[in-house]
Design a protein around this motif. Structure first.
Motif, short mmCIF file in Angstrom:
data_model
loop_
_atom_site.label_atom_id
_atom_site.label_comp_id
_atom_site.label_asym_id
_atom_site.label_seq_id
_atom_site.Cartn_x
_atom_site.Cartn_y
_atom_site.Cartn_z
N LYS A 1 49.87 -5.17 4.60
CA LYS A 1 49.27 -4.46 5.74
C LYS A 1 50.22 -3.43 6.32
N SER A 2 51.50 -3.72 6.31
CA SER A 2 52.47 -2.76 6.85
C SER A 2 52.87 -1.70 5.82
N SER B 1 49.83 1.98 4.23
CA SER B 1 49.77 3.36 4.72
C SER B 1 50.65 4.29 3.88
N ARG B 2 51.62 3.73 3.15
CA ARG B 2 52.49 4.55 2.29
C ARG B 2 51.83 4.93 0.97
N GLY C 1 44.79 4.61 1.40
CA GLY C 1 44.46 4.76 2.80
C GLY C 1 44.55 3.44 3.55
N GLU C 2 44.46 3.53 4.86
CA GLU C 2 44.57 2.38 5.75
C GLU C 2 43.47 1.36 5.50
N GLY C 3 43.79 0.11 5.74
CA GLY C 3 42.78 -0.94 5.72
C GLY C 3 42.36 -1.44 4.36
#
Length: 164
Positions: A100-101, A104-105, A110-112
């Motif tokens: 989860k952390s 984003s990289r 993409g997120e989520g």
């Protein structure tokens, strides 16, 4: 029509393949892959042409990608949790960051987007990397459904929800 269960999982490594932090994982990788190949219900495993970071599925070389196909959910579940793979999986924090952390990289996702997704394929179909990425995105957008799900919230090939 007969179906098989496809799965993909992605992880974000704590270091490059040759980084000492990854030595314990790398030392077991061939053994775990061989164990999967010989497990009851195993059908197919995606293999990239190389372990060369420049030829990986994602631009970020720290993202590891694994995709397999199994005869059924029971076979995949048994391999995942009831073989030596289960011990390696339990120790994953030694080699991989919290997804989860880290997600984003990974610009392609993409997120989520979750780190694992399951889905049914027609027997004989070999999913592509693009198909797997779309299934990860679908699960991230919509949550578990008959098209993309998890062990916790699984679906049968006919679309019926399964109790776990």
């Amino acid at each position: 029509m007969q179906h098989h269960l496809a799965q993909v999982n992605v992880a974000y490594a704590l270091g490059a393949q040759d980084d000492p932090v990854m030595a314990g994982f790398n030392a077991q990788l061939d053994e775990i892959n061989s164990l999967a190949d010989a497990s009851p219900g195993f059908v197919w495993r995606y293999m990239s042409d190389s372990r060369d970071a420049a030829q990986r599925e994602f631009a970020d070389p720290l993202v590891l990608f694994n995709m397999t196909v199994w005869q059924d959910m029971e076979s995949l579940h048994a391999f995942t949790y009831k073989t030596h793979h289960g011990k390696v999986f339990a120790a994953r924090r030694n080699w991989f960051g919290d997804w989860k952390s880290c997600v984003s990289r990974v610009s392609e996702l993409g997120e989520g987007v979750p780190p694992v997704v399951l889905w049914w394929v027609e027997a004989g179909h070999r999913p592509t990397v693009a198909e797997a990425i779309e299934k990860l995105r679908l699960l991230g957008r919509n949550g578990p459904s008959a098209e993309a799900f998890t062990f916790k919230r699984a679906f049968a090939a006919d679309g019926r929800g399964l109790e776990r």
